[in-house]
Motif scaffolding. Sequence first.
Motif, short mmCIF file in Angstrom:
data_model
loop_
_atom_site.label_atom_id
_atom_site.label_comp_id
_atom_site.label_asym_id
_atom_site.label_seq_id
_atom_site.Cartn_x
_atom_site.Cartn_y
_atom_site.Cartn_z
N ASP A 13 49.86 -24.80 26.48
CA ASP A 13 49.18 -26.66 25.38
C ASP A 13 48.19 -26.28 24.72
O ASP A 13 46.39 -26.65 24.76
N GLY A 14 48.60 -25.23 24.24
CA GLY A 14 46.92 -24.53 23.35
C GLY A 14 46.40 -23.43 24.20
O GLY A 14 44.99 -23.36 23.34
N GLU A 15 45.24 -23.46 24.66
CA GLU A 15 44.35 -23.01 25.15
C GLU A 15 45.19 -21.26 26.08
O GLU A 15 45.79 -21.98 27.26
N PRO A 16 44.55 -20.13 25.45
CA PRO A 16 44.65 -19.11 26.75
C PRO A 16 44.32 -19.85 28.83
O PRO A 16 44.01 -20.31 29.02
N PHE A 17 45.56 -19.09 29.18
CA PHE A 17 45.84 -19.15 30.50
C PHE A 17 45.83 -18.72 31.63
O PHE A 17 46.67 -17.88 31.00
N LEU A 18 45.97 -17.84 32.30
CA LEU A 18 45.45 -16.89 33.30
C LEU A 18 46.55 -18.30 34.46
O LEU A 18 46.05 -18.95 35.22
N ILE A 19 47.89 -17.49 34.98
CA ILE A 19 48.67 -17.54 36.20
C ILE A 19 48.46 -17.38 37.27
O ILE A 19 47.79 -15.83 37.69
N LEU A 20 48.15 -18.80 38.07
CA LEU A 20 47.52 -17.74 39.54
C LEU A 20 48.22 -18.85 40.48
O LEU A 20 48.50 -19.55 40.67
N GLY A 21 49.86 -16.74 40.13
CA GLY A 21 50.74 -17.54 40.63
C GLY A 21 51.13 -16.90 42.11
O GLY A 21 50.06 -17.10 43.26
N GLY A 22 52.74 -17.25 42.55
CA GLY A 22 52.86 -17.72 43.50
C GLY A 22 54.57 -16.86 43.56
O GLY A 22 54.34 -18.36 42.92
N GLU A 23 54.63 -17.01 44.14
CA GLU A 23 56.81 -16.99 44.42
C GLU A 23 57.99 -17.03 45.32
O GLU A 23 56.97 -16.59 46.37
N LEU A 24 58.43 -18.05 45.02
CA LEU A 24 59.26 -18.15 46.29
C LEU A 24 60.28 -17.64 46.93
O LEU A 24 60.73 -16.69 46.16
N GLY A 25 60.41 -17.59 47.92
CA GLY A 25 61.22 -16.73 48.82
C GLY A 25 62.32 -17.28 48.02
O GLY A 25 62.56 -18.11 47.57
#
Length: 542
Positions: A38-50
């Motif tokens: 969306d036009g802004e830098p982004f940090l992925i604070l993620g988690g992958e599903l099983g």
Amino acid sequence: MRLALACVAALCVIISVCRAAEIPRLVDHGRARQLVVDGEPFLILGGELGNSSASSVAYMDEIWPRLDALGLNTVLAPVYWELIEPEEGRFDFSLVDALLKRARAHDQRLVLLWFGSWKNSMSSYAPGWVKRDANRFPRAETRDGTRQEILTPFSPANLDADRKAFVALMTHLAEVDAKHRTVIMVQVENEIGMIPEARDHSALADAAFGAPVPAALLSTLADGADALSPALMAAWTANGRRMEGTWAEIFGADARGEEIFMAWAFARYVEAIAAAGKQAYGLPMYVNAALIRPGRKPGEYPSAGPLPHLKDIWRIGAPSIDFLAPDIYFPNFVEWTKAYAFPGNPLFIPEAHHAGAAEAPANAFFAFGALDAIGFSPFSVESIESPNEDPLGEAYRLLASLAPLILERQGTDDIAGFRPPVDYAGALDATPQSRVFGPFRLNVSFVDPWTPENAQTVAAHGGLVLRLAEEEFLIAGKGIVVTFETTAGEARAGIESASEGRFEAGRWVPGRRLNGDQTHQGRHVRLPPDAFSVQRVRLYRY
Ligand code: DGJ
């Protein structure tokens, strides 16, 4: 005046709508390459599903609140070829649509994982109509001619079927998500790798192995010879560094040469899929790798995947792939992340440990602070037992509050990350680490003098430092003690002030002013080991 204000307001609305509709992309920022959403830098604070969770909407409905509790902003979720194309040419995107709807309702972004031709080497996610027709969709074979449950990358029919399904998925996403941008990246296949032998021995593969190595590959390798992976260079040099010949002549007929040959085949196949998918909808795309245990030879591990020693083959073979990513389940996180943080390859760890690993949050701080990572994501994140109490949630909430400051400084000298490295065997090196910021040297130690030695979980200690101004820093993390020196002359460094606090909507809200015992009478800044916290520190010289 009123008209002018109305025009400004209308302009603001137009700008924000355009920004929201901007497709996610990777953008260089100083030495870093960042993900822009969306036009802004982004940090992925993620988690992958099983692996199987996203195959049932009802099952997922139980999971979404857990993901929210963990402070995730992005969920990595598989899309299964067998379920979106149960009959050839008939597509069913109901699971994908449900995933999008729920993700939006929970204010989560998605990274979709294309479980197509390969998932952990195997082709178990190919639909039944592919699996059952080995004549039309040929398999890789071992040297003795035994078919494996691995689609051969040398078959145009295999590629064509996978590509059609992937393009259908990306076309669907363009239709239903281009306005929302819920999906921000796509992983193409999952942990590609040849096993139990270094190469496929099917008739198609044998023919390709006996064919000349493409001249364009060799000339690109020669042009970038200074930066080639040492292992690739060694294989090429050992065979006379020729510019013409078959794969065996140029890289060797041994397992090392065979792995290079397979890497090229996998990379070309993935390139065809990714390029066609991007034509339909141009999201950033990456591939992930299963890493190697020490001492294993090609064929003994999932070989030929996007591993550091094959990075040049993958990057030349698959230019539509934006980066190569490591799945890190081994303890030597620092070593593996450094191997993937090379120029032009932003670091993203789609699978960082199994869910609930004690060291995961400190690793996230390290990756974002030391290596300009764009994202971090433990695997099977929904299986964390107490999501409300897990340190990952605490760490992610703190990182989310610091994200704009982190993103602004990534790729510059105003950011650093620290954690004690651990080797493959699990031995931890708690030696203090230091980093110079302008006139100051910050020394970071990981063993907390106020916590009894036997109660320490030093592997879970780590943090990051952000320089706000010449003498002002934010120090965030847990279980670290920081002392300060000057780098020049006789002057010494002291703490003018240190406060605990937090960021709320980008504004610093101070808590206690820390001094006395809390700074060891002005000698250090200490982030206690029991919880993640941040302090704002002003230094001075005397
Ligand atoms: C790595 C794979 O990429 C995941 O899909 C999953 O199978 C994990 N291994 C299990 O540890």
